[in-house]
Design a protein around this motif. Structure first.
Motif, PDB file in Angstrom:
ATOM      1  N   GLU A 197       4.584  15.119  86.921  1.00  0.00           N
ATOM      2  CA  GLU A 197       4.125  16.582  87.219  1.00  0.00           C
ATOM      3  C   GLU A 197       2.754  16.498  87.517  1.00  0.00           C
ATOM      4  N   ALA A 198       2.028  15.713  86.851  1.00  0.00           N
ATOM      5  CA  ALA A 198       0.505  15.618  86.940  1.00  0.00           C
ATOM      6  C   ALA A 198       0.136  14.965  88.319  1.00  0.00           C
ATOM      7  N   LEU A 199       0.958  14.270  88.891  1.00  0.00           N
ATOM      8  CA  LEU A 199       0.866  13.893  90.326  1.00  0.00           C
ATOM      9  C   LEU A 199       1.494  14.669  91.307  1.00  0.00           C
ATOM     10  N   GLY A 200       2.372  15.676  91.005  1.00  0.00           N
ATOM     11  CA  GLY A 200       2.668  16.492  91.853  1.00  0.00           C
ATOM     12  C   GLY A 200       4.048  15.960  92.558  1.00  0.00           C
ATOM     13  N   CYS A 201       4.547  15.066  91.592  1.00  0.00           N
ATOM     14  CA  CYS A 201       5.974  14.481  92.219  1.00  0.00           C
ATOM     15  C   CYS A 201       7.171  15.476  92.487  1.00  0.00           C
ATOM     16  N   ASP A 202       7.292  16.219  91.817  1.00  0.00           N
ATOM     17  CA  ASP A 202       8.324  17.398  91.591  1.00  0.00           C
ATOM     18  C   ASP A 202       8.062  18.502  92.344  1.00  0.00           C
ATOM     19  N   SER A 203       6.990  18.817  93.064  1.00  0.00           N
ATOM     20  CA  SER A 203       6.731  19.829  94.010  1.00  0.00           C
ATOM     21  C   SER A 203       7.432  19.843  95.147  1.00  0.00           C
ATOM     22  N   ASP A 204       7.652  21.074  95.603  1.00  0.00           N
ATOM     23  CA  ASP A 204       8.419  21.221  96.730  1.00  0.00           C
ATOM     24  C   ASP A 204       7.613  21.628  97.810  1.00  0.00           C
ATOM     25  N   GLU A 205       6.530  21.852  97.450  1.00  0.00           N
ATOM     26  CA  GLU A 205       5.495  22.098  98.592  1.00  0.00           C
ATOM     27  C   GLU A 205       4.817  21.086  99.310  1.00  0.00           C
ATOM     28  N   GLY A 206       4.590  20.876 100.531  1.00  0.00           N
ATOM     29  CA  GLY A 206       4.089  20.090 101.314  1.00  0.00           C
ATOM     30  C   GLY A 206       2.528  20.112 101.024  1.00  0.00           C
ATOM     31  N   GLY A 207       1.580  19.147 101.291  1.00  0.00           N
ATOM     32  CA  GLY A 207       0.324  19.314 101.018  1.00  0.00           C
ATOM     33  C   GLY A 207      -0.659  20.039 102.016  1.00  0.00           C
ATOM     34  N   PHE A 208       0.048  20.525 103.230  1.00  0.00           N
ATOM     35  CA  PHE A 208      -0.643  21.173 104.268  1.00  0.00           C
ATOM     36  C   PHE A 208       0.149  22.254 104.731  1.00  0.00           C
ATOM     37  N   GLU A 209       0.814  23.067 103.971  1.00  0.00           N
ATOM     38  CA  GLU A 209       1.575  24.322 104.233  1.00  0.00           C
ATOM     39  C   GLU A 209       0.812  25.318 104.934  1.00  0.00           C
ATOM     40  N   GLY A 210       0.987  25.744 106.133  1.00  0.00           N
ATOM     41  CA  GLY A 210       0.179  26.858 106.800  1.00  0.00           C
ATOM     42  C   GLY A 210      -0.904  26.625 107.459  1.00  0.00           C
ATOM     43  N   ILE A 211      -1.213  25.365 107.640  1.00  0.00           N
ATOM     44  CA  ILE A 211      -2.495  24.803 108.061  1.00  0.00           C
ATOM     45  C   ILE A 211      -2.103  24.341 109.678  1.00  0.00           C
ATOM     46  N   ALA A 212      -2.944  24.959 110.705  1.00  0.00           N
ATOM     47  CA  ALA A 212      -2.375  24.723 112.069  1.00  0.00           C
ATOM     48  C   ALA A 212      -2.930  23.216 112.501  1.00  0.00           C
ATOM     49  N   ARG A 213      -2.240  22.865 113.246  1.00  0.00           N
ATOM     50  CA  ARG A 213      -2.464  21.303 113.694  1.00  0.00           C
ATOM     51  C   ARG A 213      -4.146  21.326 114.041  1.00  0.00           C
ATOM     52  N   GLU A 214      -4.500  22.168 114.776  1.00  0.00           N
ATOM     53  CA  GLU A 214      -5.782  21.868 115.552  1.00  0.00           C
ATOM     54  C   GLU A 214      -6.903  22.346 114.170  1.00  0.00           C
ATOM     55  N   ASP A 215      -6.604  22.835 113.443  1.00  0.00           N
ATOM     56  CA  ASP A 215      -7.476  22.871 112.270  1.00  0.00           C
ATOM     57  C   ASP A 215      -7.456  22.043 111.273  1.00  0.00           C
ATOM     58  N   MET A 216      -6.526  20.972 111.205  1.00  0.00           N
ATOM     59  CA  MET A 216      -6.535  19.975 110.417  1.00  0.00           C
ATOM     60  C   MET A 216      -7.803  19.312 109.903  1.00  0.00           C
ATOM     61  N   PRO A 217      -8.324  18.679 111.086  1.00  0.00           N
ATOM     62  CA  PRO A 217      -9.493  17.978 110.959  1.00  0.00           C
ATOM     63  C   PRO A 217     -10.935  18.801 110.156  1.00  0.00           C
ATOM     64  N   ALA A 218     -11.157  20.056 110.239  1.00  0.00           N
ATOM     65  CA  ALA A 218     -11.803  20.982 109.460  1.00  0.00           C
ATOM     66  C   ALA A 218     -11.477  20.969 108.143  1.00  0.00           C
ATOM     67  N   TYR A 219     -10.108  21.379 107.881  1.00  0.00           N
ATOM     68  CA  TYR A 219      -9.333  21.475 106.606  1.00  0.00           C
ATOM     69  C   TYR A 219      -9.683  20.176 105.890  1.00  0.00           C
ATOM     70  N   LEU A 220      -9.614  18.975 106.412  1.00  0.00           N
ATOM     71  CA  LEU A 220      -9.525  17.638 105.679  1.00  0.00           C
ATOM     72  C   LEU A 220     -11.033  17.605 105.154  1.00  0.00           C
ATOM     73  N   ALA A 221     -12.002  18.032 105.964  1.00  0.00           N
ATOM     74  CA  ALA A 221     -13.376  18.065 105.639  1.00  0.00           C
ATOM     75  C   ALA A 221     -13.745  18.920 104.549  1.00  0.00           C
TER      76      ALA A 221
END
Length: 202
Positions: free
Chosen positions: A66-90
């Motif tokens: 659970e500390a690692l988030g192995c049991d989470s059903d949520e992806g790491g980038f929910e709701g982030i548009a593809r074109e916004d990903m570089p800025a989001y990662l920064a």
């Protein structure tokens, strides 16, 4: 003679207790390898009886998952548009607060992986968490524009390597002197460009 004072028992709701145990576990796993972290240490720092760790999580291994988030059903980038990903990662690398929590919390997640990646008991769990929470969701986003799956996985791994390297430098050198706003903006622009190249470049 005055009657003895009856101290009210310390009350804590179940959700708060569970959160306190998990927060304590994250701190310990970020600073020690899996084998060197004891359930009693986690419970002590959470201010609870060790029996409650088993009650809420079942075992140290489940708590680690659970500390690692192995049991989470949520992806790491929910709701982030593809074109916004570089800025989001920064922003994940630079901002004190983000949708993924505080910078300290995000660094703890990285440190947990590093501390326990070579442990026979947790190596597979670390790989599972990395794939589930970062590499697979990111590769899926990259592949959304016709990029072959194998290439998307390589690009996702490259991005993670960049982020991990940046986190390690931050850990080694610390935040240092406050940087002027124009320098912060320049770093953000450079990182965004690097991530854009890794995601979309030829």
């Amino acid at each position: 003679m005055l009657p003895p004072v009856q101290c009210a028992p310390r009350t804590r709701n179940a959700a708060a207790t569970r959160d306190a145990i998990l927060a304590s576990a994250c701190r310990h796993f970020a600073r020690e390898s899996y084998e060197n972290v004891g359930v009693r240490d986690i419970a002590r720092d959470a201010g609870v009886d060790p029996a409650l760790v088993s009650r809420y999580f079942g075992s140290k291994e489940q708590l680690f998952k659970e500390a690692l988030g192995c049991d989470s059903d949520e992806g790491g980038f929910e709701g982030i548009a593809r074109e916004d990903m570089p800025a989001y990662l920064a922003s994940l690398m630079l901002d004190e607060e983000s949708e993924c929590g505080s910078l300290e919390t995000r660094m703890d997640w990285v440190l947990i992986m590093l501390r326990s990646a070579s442990s026979p008991a947790t190596a597979e769990l670390v790989r599972e968490a990395l794939q589930q929470n970062l590499l697979d969701p990111l590769a899926e986003i990259i592949a959304g524009d016709g990029v072959p799956d194998d290439d998307a996985k390589i690009r996702a791994g490259t991005i993670f390597a960049i982020m991990m390297g940046g986190d390690m430098l931050s850990t080694i050198y610390g935040s240092g002197e406050p940087k002027p706003p124009e320098m912060k903006q320049l770093v953000r622009q450079r990182l965004t460009a690097v991530f854009a190249c890794a995601m979309f470049g030829e």
